[in-house]
Structures are given as structure tokens and as C-alpha cells.
Design an enzyme around this catalytic site. Structure first.
Site, PDB file in Angstrom:
ATOM      1  N   ASP A  47       7.160 -24.589 -36.614  1.00 33.53           N
ATOM      2  CA  ASP A  47       8.535 -24.512 -36.109  1.00 33.53           C
ATOM      3  C   ASP A  47       9.121 -25.921 -36.146  1.00 33.53           C
ATOM      4  OD1 ASP A  47      10.690 -23.284 -34.988  1.00 33.53           O
ATOM      5  OD2 ASP A  47       9.814 -23.081 -32.975  1.00 33.53           O
ATOM      6  N   LYS A  97       9.882 -22.887 -39.955  1.00 30.04           N
ATOM      7  CA  LYS A  97      10.994 -22.124 -39.371  1.00 30.04           C
ATOM      8  C   LYS A  97      12.087 -23.088 -38.929  1.00 30.04           C
ATOM      9  CE  LYS A  97      10.864 -20.113 -35.106  1.00 30.04           C
ATOM     10  NZ  LYS A  97      11.990 -20.777 -34.422  1.00 30.04           N
ATOM     11  N   GLU A 157      16.328 -13.368 -32.099  1.00 27.11           N
ATOM     12  CA  GLU A 157      15.955 -13.573 -30.692  1.00 27.11           C
ATOM     13  C   GLU A 157      17.098 -13.177 -29.759  1.00 27.11           C
ATOM     14  OE1 GLU A 157      14.095 -17.326 -29.767  1.00 27.11           O
ATOM     15  OE2 GLU A 157      14.237 -16.957 -27.597  1.00 27.11           O
ATOM     16  N   ASP A 214       8.014 -24.362 -31.161  1.00 25.56           N
ATOM     17  CA  ASP A 214       8.366 -25.475 -30.275  1.00 25.56           C
ATOM     18  C   ASP A 214       8.409 -24.999 -28.820  1.00 25.56           C
ATOM     19  OD1 ASP A 214      10.716 -24.047 -30.312  1.00 25.56           O
ATOM     20  OD2 ASP A 214      12.007 -25.720 -30.900  1.00 25.56           O
ATOM     21  N   SER A 215       8.153 -23.698 -28.606  1.00 21.65           N
ATOM     22  CA  SER A 215       7.946 -23.192 -27.237  1.00 21.65           C
ATOM     23  C   SER A 215       6.769 -23.924 -26.591  1.00 21.65           C
ATOM     24  CB  SER A 215       7.670 -21.683 -27.269  1.00 21.65           C
ATOM     25  OG  SER A 215       6.659 -21.375 -28.205  1.00 21.65           O
TER      26      SER A 215
HETATM   27  O1  KIV Z   1       9.233 -21.569 -30.415  1.00 18.77           O
HETATM   28  C1  KIV Z   1       8.953 -20.367 -30.414  1.00 18.77           C
HETATM   29  O2  KIV Z   1       7.929 -19.943 -29.873  1.00 18.77           O
HETATM   30  C2  KIV Z   1       9.874 -19.449 -31.070  1.00 18.77           C
HETATM   31  C3  KIV Z   1       9.621 -17.991 -30.884  1.00 18.77           C
HETATM   32  C4  KIV Z   1       9.981 -17.578 -29.524  1.00 18.77           C
HETATM   33  C5  KIV Z   1      10.298 -17.175 -31.924  1.00 18.77           C
HETATM   34  O3  KIV Z   1      10.790 -19.866 -31.687  1.00 18.77           O
END
Ligand code: KIV
Length: 281
Positions: A89, A119, A188, A50-51
Site C-alpha cells: 500500500d 495500491k 471502501e 498503511d492501516s
Molecule cells: O490500509 C489498508 O489496510 C487498506 C484496506 C483497509 C483496504 O487500505
């Protein structure tokens, strides 16, 4: 450099990597070409993170990302038939309301997106949701420490587990998540000593981001790693390329070539056949 091995990455593969004392590599990706490059390079796990809210959509945090967006980007990634394991995610709000809704959303990541796992961020508060997803045969990647979906409660993007109470809670959550059956854990922004303790305390692989060298693997946001952003870089990012600079130079050269008339050249243009050529003239 080692030649990437051609084995399809699965939960069993990742487990084996830890048992053999080897390290695993993970990055985020949000589209087909990046996933293809990552797979060909030998990356073990691709997270459709979700980044994307920050690096693709330009938001200041990840909170506005929707499940539809994650499903869409997962589909682009999984279409590359990657050897890497593809993980969706689950975004904020997609596993917080009810078990039923959580299951529907996790199923969409797999059925519509093509994800091989999902995730979820968080520890004890999310155990019920995680267990329910595991019970419908979808592998879950845990995520502890700095959980960006909790930034308002945490007061910002801050290192977690520096104080004894919080460190203990993170360690307990890690041990419990392993018992529930998650296949690996993202850690993290926590002190490397805590990450080491967790890594030694569980049999599942730990994947660090800002959690030091003792984790079983590392993950970075693709755009940070290749320097495709000019935004703020946290201390833990190692920039392996300056794509921002390379692309800037390419675009400036392109503008120059248009303005000077050197692009497109004759060999970059289509031509009439000779007899018709005469007709046009
Ligand atoms: O959303 C994401 O990219 C993440 C990573 C930084 C682990 O959760």
C-alpha cells in the site's frame, strides 16, 4: 470447508476468479507469520496496508506511515513465499509529489519489499501517477470511496457516495481506472447499491470493505477479523475470533503459573548428566 487450492495468485488468477463468477478473499498482513497463515488458509490477496499505522503503531490515522515502513513490512510478508498475491500500500506522500518520486517509491516496494503490485488511493487526481506506474510494468490496485489518506479533506472516516454527485464521480473514476489498466479495485465504505453498479460496470474484480455483498471479493484488516484489537470496530467488520480474549487468558495463566511456582516444571528445564550432578551437589 473447502480445501485451499495451491495455485499461485497473480493478476491473471484474480481476473479468472471474476470471469468464473467466484469470490475472492483478501486481508491485510504486516509480518511473516500472519502472511504464512493467510497463504496456507487460501487467502487470495494480502495487502501490506498503511492501516499498519493504526493497528501496529497505535496512531489515530494512517497519515504518518512512511514508505520505508511499508517496504520493511512488505519484505516480512513476502519472505513467507506466500501463494497469496502480495500488494504494498503506497503511503501518503509517496505518490503525491512528482512522477519521478512516485516511480522510485513503487519500484522500492517491488525490488526491496518483494511486492507483486502496489495500491494507490484516489481517482482522477491520481490518474497520471497510476498510469506512470503501470507503464513501468508494476500492476496497480485502485482504491475508491473512503480513502483514509484524504480524511482531512473528507472531514473524517465517513461513508462516501451517498449523494448523487459523489456517487457519479466514484463510478466514473472506477470505469476510468479500469481503462488505465488497474488489475482490481478496492471499494471502501460506499453504499452497496453503488458498489453493485461499479462491479457490474467493470470487468476487473472489485474488492469491498464496507461496500456490501455485491463486490467480487472482500478485504478486512487482519487484526479486526481475528479480534486482536480492543479498539473501535466499524459496522462492516465481522469478528471471526477473539484473539484478544484468548491472549489475555493465556497471559493471566502464565503470570499465575510463575507466581505459584508451577512454571517452569522439571520437564521444562535442562538437567546435568548424572555424574556431574553428583559433582555439583
Ligand atoms: O490500509 C489498508 O489496510 C487498506 C484496506 C483497509 C483496504 O487500505
Amino acid at each position: 470447508m473447502l480445501q485451499p487450492n495451491k495455485e499461485k495468485r497473480t493478476v491473471l488468477y484474480l481476473k479468472k476468479i471474476k470471469e468464473q463468477g467466484e469470490k475472492l478473499s483478501a486481508i491485510t498482513a504486516y509480518d511473516f507469520p500472519t502472511a504464512k497463515i493467510a497463504s496456507e488458509a487460501g487467502i487470495d490477496l494480502i495487502l501490506v496496508g498503511d492501516s499498519l499505522g493504526m493497528v501496529i503503531q497505535g496512531e489515530k490515522d494512517t497519515l504518518k506511515v512512511t514508505l520505508d515502513e511499508i517496504v520493511y513490512h512488505t519484505r516480512l510478508v513476502s519472505r513467507s513465499n506466500t501463494l497469496s498475491m502480495v500488494v504494498s500500500d503506497m503511503p501518503f506522500h509517496s505518490y503525491h509529489v512528482s512522477i519521478e518520486k512516485t516511480l522510485e517509491n513503487a519500484i522500492r516496494c517491488v525490488k526491496e519489499g518483494g511486492a507483486e503490485a502496489v495500491k494507490l488511493e484516489g481517482g482522477r487526481k491520481r490518474f497520471k501517477m497510476i498510469e506512470a506506474i503501470l507503464n513501468i510494468e508494476i500492476p496497480v490496485l485502485g482504491h475508491l470511496g473512503l480513502t483514509p489518506q484524504s480524511i482531512h479533506r473528507l472531514g473524517g472516516f465517513k461513508v462516501q457516495g451517498k449523494k448523487r454527485e459523489v456517487a457519479r464521480e466514484i463510478l466514473e473514476d472506477a470505469i476510468e481506472l479500469e481503462k488505465l489498466g488497474v488489475f482490481a479495485l478496492v471499494l471502501e465504505s460506499i453504499p452497496l447499491e453503488l458498489a453493485r453498479k461499479i462491479t457490474e460496470s467493470v470487468k476487473i474484480p472489485t474488492i469491498g470493505i464496507g461496500a456490501g455483498r455485491f463486490c467480487d471479493g472482500q478485504i478486512l484488516v487482519f487484526h479486526d477479523l481475528v479480534g486482536l484489537t480492543s479498539l473501535y470496530f466499524p459496522k462492516f467488520v465481522r469478528k471471526y475470533a477473539d484473539l484478544n480474549g484468548i491472549i489475555q487468558e493465556a497471559l493471566k495463566q502464565y503470570i499465575h503459573d510463575i507466581q505459584t511456582g508451577s512454571f517452569p516444571g522439571d520437564d521444562e528445564s535442562y538437567h546435568l548428566q548424572k555424574d556431574i550432578d553428583a559433582f555439583i551437589k
